[in-house]
Design an enzyme around this catalytic site. Structure first.
Site, short mmCIF file in Angstrom:
data_model
loop_
_atom_site.label_atom_id
_atom_site.label_comp_id
_atom_site.label_asym_id
_atom_site.label_seq_id
_atom_site.Cartn_x
_atom_site.Cartn_y
_atom_site.Cartn_z
N LYS A 137 0.86 -1.18 0.00
CA LYS A 137 0.00 0.00 0.00
C LYS A 137 0.90 1.24 0.00
O LYS A 137 2.05 1.16 0.47
CB LYS A 137 -0.93 -0.02 1.21
CG LYS A 137 -0.23 0.27 2.54
CD LYS A 137 -0.37 1.68 2.96
CE LYS A 137 0.78 2.17 3.78
NZ LYS A 137 0.79 3.57 4.10
N LYS A 171 -1.16 -7.19 11.81
CA LYS A 171 -0.83 -6.95 13.22
C LYS A 171 -1.71 -7.82 14.10
O LYS A 171 -2.91 -7.96 13.85
CB LYS A 171 -1.04 -5.47 13.58
CG LYS A 171 0.05 -4.56 13.01
CD LYS A 171 -0.18 -3.14 13.47
CE LYS A 171 0.82 -2.19 12.86
NZ LYS A 171 2.16 -2.30 13.43
N GLU A 205 1.54 6.57 17.21
CA GLU A 205 2.79 5.94 16.76
C GLU A 205 3.96 6.52 17.53
O GLU A 205 3.97 7.71 17.85
CB GLU A 205 3.03 6.23 15.28
CG GLU A 205 2.17 5.41 14.36
CD GLU A 205 2.66 5.50 12.93
OE1 GLU A 205 2.95 4.46 12.35
OE2 GLU A 205 2.77 6.61 12.41
N ASP A 224 -1.49 8.24 3.72
CA ASP A 224 -0.64 7.20 4.28
C ASP A 224 -1.38 6.39 5.34
O ASP A 224 -1.25 5.17 5.40
CB ASP A 224 0.62 7.82 4.90
CG ASP A 224 1.56 6.75 5.44
OD1 ASP A 224 1.95 5.88 4.65
OD2 ASP A 224 1.86 6.77 6.64
N HIS A 229 -4.67 2.08 5.97
CA HIS A 229 -4.64 1.36 7.25
C HIS A 229 -5.96 1.46 8.04
O HIS A 229 -6.56 0.46 8.40
CB HIS A 229 -3.55 1.94 8.15
CG HIS A 229 -2.17 1.77 7.62
ND1 HIS A 229 -1.75 0.66 6.95
CD2 HIS A 229 -1.10 2.60 7.68
CE1 HIS A 229 -0.48 0.79 6.63
NE2 HIS A 229 -0.06 1.96 7.05
P1 NDP Z 1 12.02 4.20 0.05
O1 NDP Z 1 12.05 5.41 -0.82
O2 NDP Z 1 12.77 4.20 1.34
O3 NDP Z 1 12.55 2.94 -0.76
C1 NDP Z 1 12.25 2.71 -2.10
C2 NDP Z 1 13.46 2.09 -2.74
O4 NDP Z 1 13.18 1.88 -4.12
C3 NDP Z 1 14.69 3.00 -2.65
O5 NDP Z 1 15.79 2.22 -2.25
C4 NDP Z 1 14.81 3.49 -4.08
O6 NDP Z 1 16.15 3.78 -4.43
C5 NDP Z 1 14.30 2.32 -4.86
N1 NDP Z 1 13.92 2.72 -6.21
C6 NDP Z 1 13.24 3.83 -6.60
N2 NDP Z 1 13.10 3.85 -7.94
C7 NDP Z 1 13.70 2.72 -8.40
C8 NDP Z 1 13.90 2.18 -9.70
N3 NDP Z 1 13.42 2.77 -10.82
N4 NDP Z 1 14.57 1.01 -9.81
C9 NDP Z 1 15.06 0.39 -8.72
N5 NDP Z 1 14.89 0.85 -7.46
C10 NDP Z 1 14.22 2.02 -7.30
O7 NDP Z 1 10.48 3.84 0.28
P2 NDP Z 1 9.88 2.87 1.42
O8 NDP Z 1 10.75 1.69 1.56
O9 NDP Z 1 9.58 3.68 2.61
O10 NDP Z 1 8.48 2.49 0.78
C11 NDP Z 1 8.34 1.55 -0.26
C12 NDP Z 1 6.85 1.25 -0.44
O11 NDP Z 1 6.35 0.68 0.75
C13 NDP Z 1 6.01 2.48 -0.72
O12 NDP Z 1 4.97 2.11 -1.59
C14 NDP Z 1 5.46 2.83 0.63
O13 NDP Z 1 4.25 3.50 0.51
C15 NDP Z 1 5.25 1.45 1.20
N6 NDP Z 1 5.23 1.40 2.64
C16 NDP Z 1 6.31 1.86 3.37
C17 NDP Z 1 6.28 1.77 4.74
C18 NDP Z 1 7.43 2.20 5.57
O14 NDP Z 1 7.30 2.18 6.77
N7 NDP Z 1 8.54 2.59 4.98
C19 NDP Z 1 5.11 1.23 5.44
C20 NDP Z 1 4.08 0.75 4.57
C21 NDP Z 1 4.15 0.84 3.23
P3 NDP Z 1 16.60 5.33 -4.47
O15 NDP Z 1 16.76 5.74 -3.06
O16 NDP Z 1 17.88 5.30 -5.23
O17 NDP Z 1 15.54 6.09 -5.19
#
Ligand code: NDP
Length: 300
Positions: A137, A171, A205, A224, A229
């Site tokens: 999500k 959860k 949170e 978000d 959620h």
């Molecule tokens: P981040 O931005 O921390 O991580 C995303 C990753 O994807 C980065 O490492 C980024 O690299 C990489 N990326 C972006 N574009 C590309 C590409 N074209 N090819 C390869 N890799 C790529 O995001 P999150 O981890 O926080 O979130 C990811 C997903 O999870 C989202 O949809 C978010 O909504 C969801 N989510 C996140 C939560 C959380 O707590 N973090 C909780 C619930 C859901 P780079 O940094 O180089 O761009």
């Protein structure tokens, strides 16, 4: 027929990101601790230029923190690898997927727009048979983009191979709602609109932005937290009694509950409160992620 567990190749797209480090790897650690016999090969992919050692360290420390056995950690870490990849590039994805074996699961831990672009690229790729797609999500950014995303996914694989993930539903407190309500002869008869005047869902949170400022600036807290959620938790809280516990039954009953909801007076302004973040405290420490109510509705 062999009783050996199916060999699964779990691919995390966005392996260098926050979700992978904070939720996915710890989740995998919990799973492998409970079911050490699972045959999982983990592959991390992202567009950052990470070394194999850096990725292996990330996996190893998550599994250690998660209490996995030394043998289990060694097995996963020895078999894992990291690949620098632009997940929106069809040619790169084709080459990458061709090298994988076993039951492949692609976990999209990517910004939502990148997940969509990656799936658009997959439409030009010969996908391995049975490949499963797990999408985090938020699913799209509004109704139109969510519908477009669903249509796109339907062109890639059958519905049974698509997993739309909202980790709040995993959860224990939320899952326990079903038992608390339907297996409880004291609560079950009174858990209805006749006996309950109102229900408040309070999401506190201790988490701050944790490096997610870029995501938050774009998505906003409303999208978000609430439309994913908290509405799903509400649907779990208020659904009719399931005839059986499976994905179709639960999803149908949750949809039924959501269809039965409406805004007070059908007016988003009157039925909502405006707020914004200001500095605040979390467990005595300074935080930048505290809600301050700016205006309230006539209904408290
Ligand atoms: P981040 O931005 O921390 O991580 C995303 C990753 O994807 C980065 O490492 C980024 O690299 C990489 N990326 C972006 N574009 C590309 C590409 N074209 N090819 C390869 N890799 C790529 O995001 P999150 O981890 O926080 O979130 C990811 C997903 O999870 C989202 O949809 C978010 O909504 C969801 N989510 C996140 C939560 C959380 O707590 N973090 C909780 C619930 C859901 P780079 O940094 O180089 O761009």
């Amino acid at each position: 027929m062999s009783d050996a567990p199916e060999a699964v190749t779990l691919v995390i797209l966005g392996a260098s990101g926050d979700l992978t480090g904070r939720l996915l790897l710890p989740g995998l650690a919990t799973l492998l601790k409970a079911e050490p016999e699972l045959d999982v090969t983990l592959v991390g992919a992202s567009d950052l230029d990470w070394s194999q050692e850096k990725w292996a360290d990330r996996v190893s420390s998550a599994l250690t923190d998660g209490g996995c056995s030394a043998a289990g950690i060694r097995r996963l870490v020895e078999g894992t690898r990291y690949e620098r990849l632009d997940v929106t590039d069809a040619a790169q994805m084709q080459r990458f997927l061709t090298e994988l074996s076993g039951q492949i699961v692609l976990y999209f831990a990517l910004p939502p727009a990148v997940s969509m672009r990656s799936c658009e690229a997959l439409a030009h790729v010969d996908l391995p048979a049975g490949i499963r797609l797990a999408i985090e999500k938020p699913f799209g950014s509004d109704l139109t983009s969510a519908q477009q995303f669903n249509a796109l996914l339907a062109r890639l694989v059958p519905e049974e191979q698509i997993f739309r993930v909202d980790h709040f539903l995993g959860k224990a407190t939320v899952l326990n709602l079903l038992g608390l309500r339907f297996a409880n002869r004291i609560l079950e008869p009174v858990w209805n609109a006749t006996n309950i005047e109102r229900v408040e869902f309070v999401a506190d949170e201790t988490l701050a932005l944790e490096g997610r400022a870029r995501y938050y600036d774009h998505a906003g807290a409303l999208k978000d937290m609430i439309q994913s959620h908290l509405l799903l938790v509400m649907a779990m809280f208020a659904l009719e009694e399931p005839a059986r516990l499976d994905a179709v039954e639960l999803r149908d009953l949750m949809v039924h509950t959501l269809r039965s909801t409406h805004l007070w007076d059908n007016d988003p302004v009157a039925s909502s409160r405006r707020a914004r973040y200001t500095a605040g405290t979390i467990e005595g420490g300074r935080s930048r992620r505290t809600w301050t109510r700016k205006a309230s509705t006539r209904r408290p």
